[in-house]
Design an enzyme around this catalytic site. Structure first.
Site, PDB file in Angstrom:
ATOM      1  N   LYS A  87      -3.537   3.444  -2.991  1.00 42.18           N
ATOM      2  CA  LYS A  87      -4.681   4.251  -3.399  1.00 42.18           C
ATOM      3  C   LYS A  87      -4.440   5.649  -2.881  1.00 42.18           C
ATOM      4  O   LYS A  87      -4.291   5.854  -1.700  1.00 42.18           O
ATOM      5  CB  LYS A  87      -5.967   3.698  -2.788  1.00 42.18           C
ATOM      6  CG  LYS A  87      -6.420   2.399  -3.410  1.00 42.18           C
ATOM      7  CD  LYS A  87      -7.560   1.790  -2.635  1.00 42.18           C
ATOM      8  CE  LYS A  87      -7.082   1.290  -1.293  1.00 42.18           C
ATOM      9  NZ  LYS A  87      -8.089   0.581  -0.515  1.00 42.18           N
ATOM     10  N   MET A 102      -7.958   8.663  10.052  1.00 46.91           N
ATOM     11  CA  MET A 102      -8.545   9.207   8.814  1.00 46.91           C
ATOM     12  C   MET A 102      -9.460  10.393   9.108  1.00 46.91           C
ATOM     13  O   MET A 102     -10.474  10.576   8.448  1.00 46.91           O
ATOM     14  CB  MET A 102      -9.350   8.122   8.078  1.00 46.91           C
ATOM     15  CG  MET A 102      -8.486   6.961   7.614  1.00 46.91           C
ATOM     16  SD  MET A 102      -9.445   5.676   6.793  1.00 46.91           S
ATOM     17  CE  MET A 102     -10.158   4.824   8.190  1.00 46.91           C
ATOM     18  N   ASP A 126       0.818  -1.211   0.000  1.00 49.32           N
ATOM     19  CA  ASP A 126       0.000   0.000   0.000  1.00 49.32           C
ATOM     20  C   ASP A 126       0.850   1.258   0.000  1.00 49.32           C
ATOM     21  O   ASP A 126       2.026   1.230   0.309  1.00 49.32           O
ATOM     22  CB  ASP A 126      -0.835   0.051   1.283  1.00 49.32           C
ATOM     23  CG  ASP A 126      -2.039  -0.831   1.170  1.00 49.32           C
ATOM     24  OD1 ASP A 126      -2.501  -1.059   0.047  1.00 49.32           O
ATOM     25  OD2 ASP A 126      -2.535  -1.289   2.223  1.00 49.32           O
TER      26      ASP A 126
HETATM   27  N1  SAH Z   1      -4.336  -0.226   9.041  1.00 45.62           N
HETATM   28  C1  SAH Z   1      -3.796   1.078   9.369  1.00 45.62           C
HETATM   29  C2  SAH Z   1      -4.784   2.187   9.208  1.00 45.62           C
HETATM   30  C3  SAH Z   1      -5.217   2.407   7.779  1.00 45.62           C
HETATM   31  S1  SAH Z   1      -6.298   3.752   7.605  1.00 45.62           S
HETATM   32  C4  SAH Z   1      -3.259   1.017  10.793  1.00 45.62           C
HETATM   33  O1  SAH Z   1      -3.490   0.068  11.511  1.00 45.62           O
HETATM   34  O2  SAH Z   1      -2.521   1.941  11.172  1.00 45.62           O
HETATM   35  C5  SAH Z   1      -5.221   5.078   7.240  1.00 45.62           C
HETATM   36  C6  SAH Z   1      -5.117   6.028   8.405  1.00 45.62           C
HETATM   37  O3  SAH Z   1      -4.240   5.505   9.376  1.00 45.62           O
HETATM   38  C7  SAH Z   1      -4.566   7.375   8.064  1.00 45.62           C
HETATM   39  O4  SAH Z   1      -5.552   8.243   7.542  1.00 45.62           O
HETATM   40  C8  SAH Z   1      -4.098   7.868   9.418  1.00 45.62           C
HETATM   41  O5  SAH Z   1      -5.155   8.304  10.205  1.00 45.62           O
HETATM   42  C9  SAH Z   1      -3.597   6.572  10.032  1.00 45.62           C
HETATM   43  N2  SAH Z   1      -2.150   6.391   9.867  1.00 45.62           N
HETATM   44  C10 SAH Z   1      -1.528   5.399   9.234  1.00 45.62           C
HETATM   45  N3  SAH Z   1      -0.194   5.524   9.355  1.00 45.62           N
HETATM   46  C11 SAH Z   1       0.024   6.622  10.089  1.00 45.62           C
HETATM   47  C12 SAH Z   1       1.182   7.270  10.596  1.00 45.62           C
HETATM   48  N4  SAH Z   1       2.413   6.827  10.341  1.00 45.62           N
HETATM   49  N5  SAH Z   1       1.012   8.383  11.362  1.00 45.62           N
HETATM   50  C13 SAH Z   1      -0.198   8.858  11.632  1.00 45.62           C
HETATM   51  N6  SAH Z   1      -1.320   8.284  11.174  1.00 45.62           N
HETATM   52  C14 SAH Z   1      -1.212   7.180  10.426  1.00 45.62           C
END
Ligand code: SAH
Length: 508
Positions: A58, A173, A36
């Site tokens: 995406k 998000m 991703d």
């Molecule tokens: N599966 C992922 C989440 C996917 S949804 C998880 O467990 O982390 C995508 C959202 O995750 C982003 O919009 C943000 O809110 C958060 N996110 C993912 N990586 C991040 C990071 N390094 N720092 C801050 N927010 C993050």
């Protein structure tokens, strides 16, 4: 044909060290990796060299790859007998649509497994110094998606109920709906003075954090330009960052550092930089090439017992010599009776890795000292083997010869510039760097050569050199040297750089 298998692997939030041991093992052996946008690309360097890497990232709001296409791709790969790693940011089952991918695999009869990952919901707060629970402040946390506009009547998230819980709320998000989320929480009863933290790019060397309150977080986030990906943490625990902050206050935090060493040597320096919070950007300007015409070296090694000393001036020389010995079916015992000198601690360690304790290392790690200090051991009439780089400086050979030693200096490797380097370097400099590190004079020479002699791109960067010879070369080639290590080792260089930035910080 082997049966295909799909592993849905959580990559963790960013810092590549946060993937699980199991996940890393799978990543290293996979035939195909489907990843991703949010997966940190550094992880992909662990893939097999011949692995097939597919980006199905995406871009938010743009349906470049629809989820259905991704599901079909995974099913197809699984059925074709491949070992597939589906690498997903954070945890695959936390808002990652991993559930849907697993459903598609199950429906198609493709075997799969789930390898959980560290979700950004806990990692971003942790790296910002915010514990989600605390005996005095919060006994629960709720993780919720902020992707739906709370003002919509059919929103799947019950913001009214969430506003009633006084514990910690973690919103993923939520960036584009931040204003309506904050307003909904206050409207439904959460106090305007409730602390809120935003953590953007959590766990990365460019992590940014804002601690505000419900009443002013929207304005302050806009002023700082905090955008996705970010985690929002609402609750009293956000205050604890003041005392627990540990990651983004490290001495070199956020600094973009150009690391110019050979690909194989860059690792140790990059690791130390990362530990101090910096972002190492590796530009291998040197590639070690073993010299093919090894007749001379072979001859010397076959009668190595003729020598009184072997002097190693680099780990590369150690590697080449021992590789050649192995090819000649000689092991460490062939060197019994021969004394071994190492120019510095890294070379000494490499020799020890081969099962031999060096008899001599000089007090300062430059070629001049080796010659001077060896003289105390009486070099007159001694036979010395000196395996070194082609075009190496001649000081050691002449220094030893002057003391009456019979020196066989043999060029066993040469350093060459890898292809595409100039292009990569221009790209890196166009994005700006804070610090450039030089660990030998040849790294300086090569870099300036790559720049066509024009060092303008480096004029705003701090220049750090491992020792006087390297620094001298840098000045010769038009660079200003800001930092020079007193101990001429990678660790010494790190120490010098660290105190340089500490002082700079105090003078600000
Ligand atoms: N599966 C992922 C989440 C996917 S949804 C998880 O467990 O982390 C995508 C959202 O995750 C982003 O919009 C943000 O809110 C958060 N996110 C993912 N990586 C991040 C990071 N390094 N720092 C801050 N927010 C993050």
């Amino acid at each position: 044909m082997t049966k295909g298998f799909v592993s849905l692997v959580g990559a963790g939030p960013g810092d590549p060290g946060l993937i699980s041991v199991k996940g890393l093992r799978l990543l290293r052996s996979a035939d195909v990796i489907v990843y991703d946008r949010l997966v940190d690309k550094r992880l992909l360097s662990d893939a097999r060299a011949d692995a097939d890497l597919t980006d199905v990232g995406k871009i938010p709001g743009k349906l470049i790859n629809r989820q259905e296409d991704i599901n079909n791709l995974l099913v197809g790969l699984g059925k074709s007998g491949k070992r597939v790693v589906r690498l997903k940011g954070g945890d695959p089952f936390v808002f990652g649509r991993g559930g849907e991918e697993a459903e598609a695999l199950a429906a198609a009869g493709v075997s799969f497994e789930i390898v959980p990952g560290i979700t950004s919901a806990i990692a971003a707060p942790a790296y910002a110094g915010i514990p989600l629970t605390h005996r005095k402040l919060a006994s629960s946390f709720t993780v919720v998606t902020g992707s739906e506009d709370p003002t919509k009547s059919d929103s799947a998230v019950d913001w009214q109920a969430l506003a009633k819980v006084s514990d910690t709320l973690v919103i993923l998000m939520g960036q584009s709906n931040l204003r309506s989320i904050v307003e909904a929480l206050m409207r439904h009863g959460r106090s305007a003075s409730t602390p809120v933290a935003l953590v953007q790019w959590g766990t990365e060397p460019y992590q940014r954090t804002l601690v505000a309150t419900l009443s002013d977080v929207v304005e302050r986030a806009a002023a700082m330009g905090i955008a996705a990906p970010a985690v929002t943490i609402v609750g009293e625990v956000a205050r604890l960052r003041d005392t627990i902050r540990w990651f983004d206050n490290r001495p070199l935090f956020g600094k973009r550092v150009l690391v110019t060493r050979t690909r194989t040597q860059a690792g140790a320096l990059s690791e130390m930089l990362t530990q101090r919070g910096a972002q190492p950007i590796e530009l291998p300007t040197i590639e070690i090439q073993q010299i093919d015409d090894r007749g001379e070296l072979d001859k010397a090694l076959k009668s190595v017992y003729h020598y009184d000393w072997i002097v190693f001036t680099s780990t590369n020389a150690v590697d080449v010599v021992f590789r050649r010995m192995a090819a000649l079916e000689l092991d460490a015992r062939a060197l019994h009776g021969v004394q071994i000198a190492a120019i510095g601690p890294a070379t000494k360690r490499r020799i020890r890795d081969k099962g031999i304790i060096a008899d001599f290392t000089p007090s300062t790690f430059v070629a001049e000292s080796v010659a001077d200090e060896l003289s105390a051991l009486g070099m007159d009439g001694r036979r010395v083997l000196l395996p070194q780089a082609e075009l190496a400086r001649d000081v050691l050979r002449t220094g030893l010869a002057k003391q009456g030693a019979v020196v066989d200096a043999i060029a066993v490797y040469r350093t060459v510039t890898p292809q595409n380097t100039a292009e990569r370097l221009r790209h890196i400099l166009s994005q700006g760097i804070d610090l450039a590190t030089f660990t030998s004079s040849s790294t300086v020479t090569n870099l300036v050569e790559l720049l066509g002699g024009n060092t303008d791109g480096l004029k705003d960067a701090t220049i750090a050199c491992i020792g006087p010879v390297t620094a001298e070369r840098a000045v010769e080639l038009g660079l200003k040297v800001d930092v020079m290590a007193t101990q001429h080792t990678i660790a010494g260089l790190m120490e010098a750089v660290e105190s340089h930035f500490k002082e700079a910080g105090q003078n600000e």
